[in-house]
Design an enzyme around this catalytic site. Structure first.
Site, PDB file in Angstrom:
ATOM      1  N   ASP A  54       0.871  -1.169   0.000  1.00 17.33           N
ATOM      2  CA  ASP A  54       0.000   0.000   0.000  1.00 17.33           C
ATOM      3  C   ASP A  54       0.908   1.218   0.000  1.00 17.33           C
ATOM      4  O   ASP A  54       1.686   1.414   0.943  1.00 17.33           O
ATOM      5  CB  ASP A  54      -0.893  -0.009   1.245  1.00 17.33           C
ATOM      6  CG  ASP A  54      -1.866   1.172   1.314  1.00 17.33           C
ATOM      7  OD1 ASP A  54      -1.686   2.147   0.547  1.00 17.33           O
ATOM      8  OD2 ASP A  54      -2.793   1.122   2.136  1.00 17.33           O
ATOM      9  N   ASN A  81       2.919   2.611 -10.540  1.00 23.14           N
ATOM     10  CA  ASN A  81       1.677   2.687 -11.296  1.00 23.14           C
ATOM     11  C   ASN A  81       0.478   3.060 -10.429  1.00 23.14           C
ATOM     12  O   ASN A  81      -0.495   3.632 -10.930  1.00 23.14           O
ATOM     13  CB  ASN A  81       1.425   1.328 -11.962  1.00 23.14           C
ATOM     14  CG  ASN A  81       0.021   1.206 -12.507  1.00 23.14           C
ATOM     15  OD1 ASN A  81      -0.343   1.836 -13.496  1.00 23.14           O
ATOM     16  ND2 ASN A  81      -0.804   0.385 -11.848  1.00 23.14           N
ATOM     17  N   SER A 132       2.824   8.694 -15.292  1.00 23.04           N
ATOM     18  CA  SER A 132       2.306  10.054 -15.213  1.00 23.04           C
ATOM     19  C   SER A 132       0.967  10.110 -15.940  1.00 23.04           C
ATOM     20  O   SER A 132       0.126   9.219 -15.795  1.00 23.04           O
ATOM     21  CB  SER A 132       3.325  11.025 -15.807  1.00 23.04           C
ATOM     22  OG  SER A 132       2.861  12.356 -15.752  1.00 23.04           O
ATOM     23  N   TYR A 146      -5.685  16.598  -9.408  1.00 24.25           N
ATOM     24  CA  TYR A 146      -5.025  15.484 -10.097  1.00 24.25           C
ATOM     25  C   TYR A 146      -3.879  16.010 -10.959  1.00 24.25           C
ATOM     26  O   TYR A 146      -2.768  15.462 -10.929  1.00 24.25           O
ATOM     27  CB  TYR A 146      -6.050  14.743 -10.955  1.00 24.25           C
ATOM     28  CG  TYR A 146      -5.478  13.584 -11.743  1.00 24.25           C
ATOM     29  CD1 TYR A 146      -4.902  12.503 -11.099  1.00 24.25           C
ATOM     30  CD2 TYR A 146      -5.525  13.578 -13.137  1.00 24.25           C
ATOM     31  CE1 TYR A 146      -4.386  11.432 -11.825  1.00 24.25           C
ATOM     32  CE2 TYR A 146      -5.022  12.511 -13.869  1.00 24.25           C
ATOM     33  CZ  TYR A 146      -4.444  11.443 -13.203  1.00 24.25           C
ATOM     34  OH  TYR A 146      -3.938  10.391 -13.922  1.00 24.25           O
ATOM     35  N   LYS A 150       0.216  15.171 -10.777  1.00 27.95           N
ATOM     36  CA  LYS A 150       0.988  14.628 -11.895  1.00 27.95           C
ATOM     37  C   LYS A 150       2.050  15.622 -12.382  1.00 27.95           C
ATOM     38  O   LYS A 150       3.130  15.207 -12.820  1.00 27.95           O
ATOM     39  CB  LYS A 150       0.050  14.222 -13.039  1.00 27.95           C
ATOM     40  CG  LYS A 150      -0.831  13.027 -12.708  1.00 27.95           C
ATOM     41  CD  LYS A 150      -0.004  11.778 -12.385  1.00 27.95           C
ATOM     42  CE  LYS A 150      -0.868  10.549 -12.185  1.00 27.95           C
ATOM     43  NZ  LYS A 150      -0.080   9.337 -11.906  1.00 27.95           N
TER      44      LYS A 150
END
Length: 281
Positions: A54, A81, A132, A146, A150
């Site tokens: 995790d 990922n 990404s 978000y 990124k």
């Protein structure tokens, strides 16, 4: 070239597809996820080890890497990922929700990298592949948090690539487009559902929903396969390439962001996302 690769977020989507691809091409795979029970379909391949990891639990990261090295002898590549998207206007997004977005998408990847680096330094080799997004290259409405996460991952990865090159450690970025069939949007909706969004955003949100809906309808149906192939290429091509663009559906936007003038690109995005005034107004 073969070796051992540790991949986070393997319960579905890009992570699951990449785990299967590496295994089928002769690699040993440490397929990690928050709940290993979700990885039963990966255990049919004898060279896949399913392990709990995790990214919000640093102890689980260290344990997974230790277990993987004990099992396979070494790790040659790590794929960060695991991630999800917080999709909402910024205003109703709580401080805790924003913190969680960065904990998973940025700090989780950093913690995995910090944990693996002593092993890579000892071997004087290793590849770090960070997943990404096009949202790490250009801003998009309803995705400000978000995008921020990124953008942070992009800047961190590029900086780290310079920092580690002399140690024989490569850093790569994969910039996918849409995520059909990955389970990404399911978690995103669960994380952002029920937010108290002011009515003043209704017109903009309705227009943005149409744009994103059309994008999803026309998105690359082979996106998962293409992203998995890009991840494999990044791990095996032996080049100094930093960024990989696997999907055609956002290639035009990525190219426009990097090759157009600032004014041209902003005008392009405003043309997409700003509602046009009603002709009856």
């Amino acid at each position: 070239m073969t070796g051992a690769v540790l991949i986070t977020g393997c319960s579905s989507g890009y992570g699951e597809a990449a785990a299967k691809l590496f295994a089928l091409r002769g690699w040993n795979v440490i397929a990690t996820m928050r709940n290993p029970d979700h990885g039963r379909k990966l255990t049919d391949l004898k060279n896949i080890l399913v392990v709990r990891l995790d990214v919000q639990d640093r102890d689980s990261i260290d344990k997974a890497i230790t277990q993987a090295i004990r099992h396979f002898g070494r790790i040659d590549a790590v794929v960060n990922n695991a991630g999800y998207g917080l999709f909402s206007p910024f205003e109703p997004s709580s401080r805790d929700a924003i913190q969680k977005q960065f904990d998973v998408n940025v700090f989780g990847a950093m913690d995995v990298i910090r944990s693996i680096l002593p092993h890579f330094r000892t071997n004087r080799s290793g590849t770090i592949i960070n997943i990404s997004s096009g949202a790490g290259v250009f801003g998009a409405p309803m995705a400000s948090i978000y995008c921020a996460s990124k953008f942070a991952l992009e800047g961190f990865s590029e900086s780290l690539a310079y920092e580690l090159a002399d140690l024989g450690i490569a850093v790569k970025l994969i910039e996918p487009g849409g995520a059909p069939g990955t389970g990404f949007m399911t978690r995103s909706k669960a994380e952002t559902g029920g937010l108290p969004i002011p009515d003043d955003y209704n017109v903009f949100m309705a227009h943005a929903a149409q744009i994103y809906g059309a994008f999803a309808t026309n998105s690359d149906s082979d996106a998962i396969k293409r992203v998995a192939e890009a991840i494999f290429a990044a791990a095996t091509d032996g080049t100094g390439q930093l960024r990989y663009m696997p999907n055609d559906d956002i290639r035009a936007l990525l190219t426009a962001r990097r090759e157009s003038s600032e004014q041209e690109f902003i005008a392009l995005m405003r043309g997409f996302f700003l509602p046009r005034p009603s002709s009856n107004a």
